[in-house]
Design an enzyme around this catalytic site. Structure first.
Site, mmCIF file in Angstrom:
data_model
loop_
_atom_site.group_PDB
_atom_site.id
_atom_site.type_symbol
_atom_site.label_atom_id
_atom_site.label_comp_id
_atom_site.label_asym_id
_atom_site.label_seq_id
_atom_site.Cartn_x
_atom_site.Cartn_y
_atom_site.Cartn_z
ATOM 1 N N ARG A 123 -13.370 1.969 -2.897
ATOM 2 C CA ARG A 123 -13.489 0.551 -2.536
ATOM 3 C C ARG A 123 -14.221 -0.239 -3.603
ATOM 4 O O ARG A 123 -13.944 -1.410 -3.827
ATOM 5 C CB ARG A 123 -14.178 0.422 -1.176
ATOM 6 C CG ARG A 123 -13.249 0.820 -0.005
ATOM 7 C CD ARG A 123 -14.047 1.133 1.242
ATOM 8 N NE ARG A 123 -13.247 1.357 2.432
ATOM 9 C CZ ARG A 123 -12.611 2.505 2.735
ATOM 10 N NH1 ARG A 123 -12.654 3.528 1.897
ATOM 11 N NH2 ARG A 123 -11.933 2.614 3.862
ATOM 12 N N ASP A 137 -13.183 14.228 8.598
ATOM 13 C CA ASP A 137 -13.009 15.041 7.383
ATOM 14 C C ASP A 137 -13.855 16.314 7.413
ATOM 15 O O ASP A 137 -13.664 17.210 6.598
ATOM 16 C CB ASP A 137 -13.367 14.222 6.138
ATOM 17 C CG ASP A 137 -12.354 13.113 5.878
ATOM 18 O OD1 ASP A 137 -11.230 13.195 6.396
ATOM 19 O OD2 ASP A 137 -12.704 12.158 5.158
ATOM 20 N N LYS A 153 -3.429 14.935 7.494
ATOM 21 C CA LYS A 153 -4.331 14.848 6.333
ATOM 22 C C LYS A 153 -3.652 15.503 5.123
ATOM 23 O O LYS A 153 -2.450 15.726 5.148
ATOM 24 C CB LYS A 153 -5.682 15.496 6.672
ATOM 25 C CG LYS A 153 -6.445 14.747 7.768
ATOM 26 C CD LYS A 153 -6.814 13.355 7.316
ATOM 27 C CE LYS A 153 -7.491 12.563 8.412
ATOM 28 N NZ LYS A 153 -7.730 11.165 8.025
HETATM 29 C C1 S3P Z 1 -10.843 7.309 4.611
HETATM 30 C C2 S3P Z 1 -10.507 7.311 5.927
HETATM 31 C C3 S3P Z 1 -10.129 8.523 6.660
HETATM 32 C C4 S3P Z 1 -10.543 9.788 5.923
HETATM 33 C C5 S3P Z 1 -10.223 9.727 4.466
HETATM 34 C C6 S3P Z 1 -10.907 8.539 3.815
HETATM 35 C C7 S3P Z 1 -11.167 6.015 3.970
HETATM 36 O O1 S3P Z 1 -8.735 8.552 6.822
HETATM 37 O O2 S3P Z 1 -9.931 10.908 6.505
HETATM 38 O O3 S3P Z 1 -10.655 10.908 3.821
HETATM 39 O O4 S3P Z 1 -11.751 6.016 2.858
HETATM 40 O O5 S3P Z 1 -10.878 4.981 4.558
HETATM 41 P P1 S3P Z 1 -8.030 7.774 8.047
HETATM 42 O O6 S3P Z 1 -8.419 6.374 7.948
HETATM 43 O O7 S3P Z 1 -6.553 7.930 7.844
HETATM 44 O O8 S3P Z 1 -8.507 8.479 9.285
#
Ligand code: S3P
Length: 428
Positions: free
Chosen positions: A28, A316, A343
């Protein structure tokens, strides 16, 4: 490629680890830096393959990004400064890159094509392509926009009120990034609260976002301003050492500089509930992202049930929590975790398969798994299946195995933690 022999039968783990930068926040910081006006300096950026995929995509969109010492310097030119890419954008293994990037591109009046690796080619994309198309972006992809390669022509989009079917920060963030560029108000309502790094970033870059329970709204036409971002350590990387410290005998590990955002600390709640000997020292209650040091000692653990609104707060960490549960007395039930199936791998299948190889008592259910402890883990040939978190979980499992363990596809670990093995060896 090939097989890598893992260290087994470890007597103790002792010492400190400076946890590498948070993956979600690193992605981000580059994305917001790119679309903001002026320079953004990022310290603690995670130099893992996924975040480097984000950097290379934004370079292709015309953004100058420099790597100076331990800093990334992003020369933002505002939303309108992004340029139509001359070539296909390749997101590698990164779901966060492709889904958030689609949200940014939905507001840009040009064409782009996006691809990723073989794992990305299996992950569902209509969760973002549908809402973004309903805002007015022109999107196509394999199987009606479900799979890569995706193409997008954005621009001229309008705000929406979207009830997301899954609690996903990637979906929420993608829509909010489009919403910042849309006409009118964009609202996302989630079934449960997912990580809120995007909301915090919007404020950090001078924007406005309203939160009301499970609903998050942004107004379109917002200009963001470059800033300095200090990325905290990734609790999802720290998680491997939290579990290692709890299950390896005679251990005491301190994890320094760990991000303690409450939308990410589900693993700490679960470990405490299971009886883990954890102490937390909050070092920075900063309004951006809270940070602290965590100490874990070898622990007597008992089984638990994990489900409901806890799931997005530790999604995660479920592979490493499954390993932890093999060393807890009694039954651990993980439920409401269907999302594990989409995932980097189907993490219900890969966790159950690989831990069974090491003689754990674990079975898959439709929305999670059931684990019986406490098991003596043996040895064998295991594989990450190209999934970084499965690879690291197996390296931690090996520490308590009493026979040889070799790991296939070890290189996947560089997606989120390139120096994982070096850090692990420091503790031995
Ligand atoms: C993330 C959100 C999660 C996570 C991923 C990183 C993010 O996924 O599993 O490793 O940075 O917004 P989801 O939003 O699909 O659950």
């Amino acid at each position: 490629m090939g097989r890598h022999t893992l260290k087994t039968n470890i007597a103790s783990l002792k010492g400190d680890i400076l946890v590498p930068g948070d993956k979600s926040i690193s992605h981000r910081s580059v994305m917001f830096g790119a679309v903001a006006e002026g320079v953004t300096t990022v310290t603690g950026f995670l130099m893992g393959d996924d975040c480097l995929s984000t950097v290379s995509c934004f370079r292709q969109l015309g953004v100058e990004i420099e790597h100076k010492d331990d800093q990334m310097v992003i020369h933002g030119k505002g939303w309108d400064g992004l340029k139509e890419p001359k070539d296909v954008l390749n997101v590698g293994n990164s779901g966060t890159t492709i889904r958030l990037l689609m949200g940014i591109l939905a507001g840009r009046p040009f064409h782009a094509n996006l691809i990723g690796d073989e794992s990305i080619g299996r992950r569902p994309m209509t969760r973002v392509t549908k809402p973004l198309a309903s805002m007015g972006a022109k999107i196509d992809g394999r199987q009606q926009g479900e799979y890569t390669p995706l193409s997008i022509r954005g621009g001229g989009i309008s705000g929406i009120n979207y009830h997301a079917p899954v609690a996903s920060a990637q979906v929420k963030s993608s829509i909010l990034l489009a919403g910042l560029q849309a006409d009118g108000l964009t609202t996302v309502v989630e079934p449960e609260k997912s990580r809120d790094h995007t909301e915090r970033m919007i404020r950090k870059f001078g924007g406005t976002v309203e939160e009301d329970g499970l609903s998050v709204s942004v107004r379109g036409g917002q200009t963001l301003k470059g800033t300095n971002v200090k990325v905290p350590g990734d609790i999802s990387s720290a998680a491997f050492f939290l579990v290692a410290g709890a299950i390896v005998p005679n251990s005491c590990i301190t994890l320094k500089n760990v991000g303690l955002n409450p939308t990410r600390t589900g693993i700490i709640d679960v470990m405490m509930e299971m009886g883990a000997d954890i102490t937390i020292d909050v070092t920075d209650e900063d309004h951006f992202e809270p940070v602290g040091d965590i100490t874990i000692k070898t622990s007597q653990l008992k089984g638990t049930t994990i489900g409901g609104e806890l799931i997005p707060r530790l999604i995660d960490e479920l592979p490493i929590i499954a390993l932890l549960a093999t060393q807890a007395e009694g039954e651990t039930i993980i439920r409401d975790a269907h999302e594990l199936k989409v995932k980097e791998t189907n993490r219900i299948d890969t966790v159950v398969h690989e831990l069974s190889t090491l003689s754990a008592e674990i079975k898959a259910t439709d929305d999670g798994m059931i684990i019986h402890g406490k098991s003596k883990l043996t040895g064998g040939v295991v594989s990450s299946h190209g999934d970084h978190r499965i690879g690291m979980m197996l390296a931690v499992a090996a520490l308590i195995c009493n026979e040889g363990v070799s790991l296939e596809q070890k290189e996947a670990i560089s997606v989120s933690y390139p120096q994982f093995f070096a850090d692990l060896e420091k503790l031995m």
